[in-house]
Design an enzyme around this catalytic site. Structure first.
Site, PDB file in Angstrom:
ATOM      1  N   ASP A 113      -3.547  -6.015   0.523  1.00 50.69           N
ATOM      2  CA  ASP A 113      -4.772  -5.367  -0.015  1.00 50.69           C
ATOM      3  C   ASP A 113      -5.642  -5.087   1.278  1.00 50.69           C
ATOM      4  O   ASP A 113      -6.444  -5.741   1.658  1.00 50.69           O
ATOM      5  CB  ASP A 113      -5.450  -6.395  -0.929  1.00 50.69           C
ATOM      6  CG  ASP A 113      -6.631  -5.464  -1.553  1.00 50.69           C
ATOM      7  OD1 ASP A 113      -6.986  -4.229  -1.167  1.00 50.69           O
ATOM      8  OD2 ASP A 113      -7.376  -6.087  -2.602  1.00 50.69           O
ATOM      9  N   ASP A 114      -5.535  -3.786   1.670  1.00 49.21           N
ATOM     10  CA  ASP A 114      -6.186  -3.327   2.935  1.00 49.21           C
ATOM     11  C   ASP A 114      -7.463  -2.587   2.409  1.00 49.21           C
ATOM     12  O   ASP A 114      -8.517  -3.109   2.235  1.00 49.21           O
ATOM     13  CB  ASP A 114      -5.194  -2.635   3.924  1.00 49.21           C
ATOM     14  CG  ASP A 114      -6.098  -1.968   4.877  1.00 49.21           C
ATOM     15  OD1 ASP A 114      -6.962  -2.643   5.503  1.00 49.21           O
ATOM     16  OD2 ASP A 114      -5.425  -1.156   5.738  1.00 49.21           O
ATOM     17  N   THR A 117      -6.816   1.119  -1.776  1.00 50.69           N
ATOM     18  CA  THR A 117      -6.607   2.499  -2.641  1.00 50.69           C
ATOM     19  C   THR A 117      -5.256   2.411  -3.230  1.00 50.69           C
ATOM     20  O   THR A 117      -5.104   2.937  -4.487  1.00 50.69           O
ATOM     21  CB  THR A 117      -6.311   3.460  -1.480  1.00 50.69           C
ATOM     22  OG1 THR A 117      -7.574   3.425  -0.588  1.00 50.69           O
ATOM     23  CG2 THR A 117      -6.307   4.943  -1.843  1.00 50.69           C
ATOM     24  N   THR A 118      -4.183   1.539  -2.806  1.00 49.31           N
ATOM     25  CA  THR A 118      -2.696   1.665  -3.339  1.00 49.31           C
ATOM     26  C   THR A 118      -3.024   0.904  -4.529  1.00 49.31           C
ATOM     27  O   THR A 118      -2.449   1.172  -5.624  1.00 49.31           O
ATOM     28  CB  THR A 118      -1.850   0.988  -2.377  1.00 49.31           C
ATOM     29  OG1 THR A 118      -1.854   1.876  -1.211  1.00 49.31           O
ATOM     30  CG2 THR A 118      -0.407   0.923  -2.891  1.00 49.31           C
TER      31      THR A 118
HETATM   32  P1  5GP Z   1      -4.219   0.064   1.225  1.00 48.89           P
HETATM   33  O1  5GP Z   1      -5.139   0.447   2.076  1.00 48.89           O
HETATM   34  O2  5GP Z   1      -3.950   0.818   0.041  1.00 48.89           O
HETATM   35  O3  5GP Z   1      -4.564  -1.258   0.666  1.00 48.89           O
HETATM   36  O4  5GP Z   1      -3.000  -0.473   1.857  1.00 48.89           O
HETATM   37  C1  5GP Z   1      -1.955   0.767   1.991  1.00 48.89           C
HETATM   38  C2  5GP Z   1      -0.789   0.060   2.622  1.00 48.89           C
HETATM   39  O5  5GP Z   1      -0.786   0.049   4.065  1.00 48.89           O
HETATM   40  C3  5GP Z   1      -0.237  -1.277   2.354  1.00 48.89           C
HETATM   41  O6  5GP Z   1       0.660  -1.624   1.254  1.00 48.89           O
HETATM   42  C4  5GP Z   1       0.671  -1.439   3.539  1.00 48.89           C
HETATM   43  O7  5GP Z   1       2.063  -0.904   3.540  1.00 48.89           O
HETATM   44  C5  5GP Z   1      -0.007  -0.789   4.672  1.00 48.89           C
HETATM   45  N1  5GP Z   1      -0.903  -1.803   5.575  1.00 48.89           N
HETATM   46  C6  5GP Z   1      -2.183  -2.060   5.393  1.00 48.89           C
HETATM   47  N2  5GP Z   1      -2.457  -2.671   6.205  1.00 48.89           N
HETATM   48  C7  5GP Z   1      -1.546  -3.051   6.766  1.00 48.89           C
HETATM   49  C8  5GP Z   1      -1.344  -4.396   7.913  1.00 48.89           C
HETATM   50  O8  5GP Z   1      -2.334  -4.949   8.198  1.00 48.89           O
HETATM   51  N3  5GP Z   1      -0.043  -4.395   8.028  1.00 48.89           N
HETATM   52  C9  5GP Z   1       1.069  -3.630   7.678  1.00 48.89           C
HETATM   53  N4  5GP Z   1       2.167  -3.954   7.960  1.00 48.89           N
HETATM   54  N5  5GP Z   1       0.965  -2.943   6.560  1.00 48.89           N
HETATM   55  C10 5GP Z   1      -0.449  -2.535   6.435  1.00 48.89           C
END
Ligand code: 5GP
Length: 209
Positions: A113-114, A117-118
């Protein structure tokens, strides 16, 4: 430079094992929806530890979501900076009774969970689909819960329903800083990846709690 954390297959296995009892206690999922590609391996491992004696394995459905950063000079700005696209969605036709998600307890699984958004997109879209089915067939509310290996402790762009946090429906095996996590399934040289992971552990330089 952004700090990197090297997570091994062994680490992923143990994080899932460690998280499972709490997920069973809080939620008892009946179906998992893995967000691809990072959610697939954790979901499969987690399934082994969620299995209850005398009950069948929990089915896993896969969805594919991609997060695209829109360029600053894009003429059409949909949301501030980001857009999620579906590359794959549910196939419930093979699931028999589970095919109707109405009234079920569904665990959404992703690796990280970065910006959130996803996960926001996944929860909103799944809730929408389920609500359409509920209006058609009737039934109880579907409950959603989330499991991620890592939650980054940072300002999020996406939001999740408040009651997910209040009711213990959000599970992160580890909370980390705003670092870059290197997962084993992305490694080109897995031996080097494991070596770097081991080195970080012995130096105590693993920014996770
Ligand atoms: P969100 O920003 O929507 O929470 O994350 C979107 C996607 O970005 C994640 O499902 C993942 O595939 C990728 N992502 C975000 N942060 C990282 C990270 O620290 N390492 C990796 N390998 N992928 C990440």
């Amino acid at each position: 430079m952004v700090e990197k954390i090297f997570v091994t297959y062994n680490d992923v296995h143990k994080l899932c094992q460690e998280a499972a009892p709490k997920i069973v206690e809080d939620f008892k999922p009946q179906l998992m929806i893995a967000i691809g590609g990072g959610g697939y391996v954790p979901a499969r491992i987690l399934r082994s530890f969620l299995k209850q004696p005398g009950s069948p394995n929990i089915p896993i459905q896969a969805i594919g979501l991609s997060l695209y950063e829109t360029l600053p000079n894009d003429s059409v700005v949909e949301e501030p900076g980001t857009k999620v696209t579906r590359t794959q969605w549910l196939d419930l036709s093979s699931l028999g009774e589970m095919g109707n998600l109405v009234g079920k307890r569904v665990l959404i699984v992703d690796e990280v969970d970065d910006t959130r958004t996803t996960l926001e997109y996944a929860v909103k879209e799944l809730e929408k689909d389920v609500e359409i089915a509920r209006q058609k067939f009737g039934g109880e509310k579907t409950e959603f819960s989330i499991f991620v290996l890592h939650n980054k402790d940072k300002t999020k762009k996406g939001t999740l329903p408040h009651d997910m946090f209040e009711k213990g429906r959000y599970h992160a095996a580890r909370t980390v800083g705003d670092v870059w996590i290197c997962y084993p399934w992305e490694a080109v040289d897995i031996d080097e990846h494991d070596r770097l992971g081991a080195e970080q552990k012995t130096s105590g330089n693993v920014n996770a709690k």
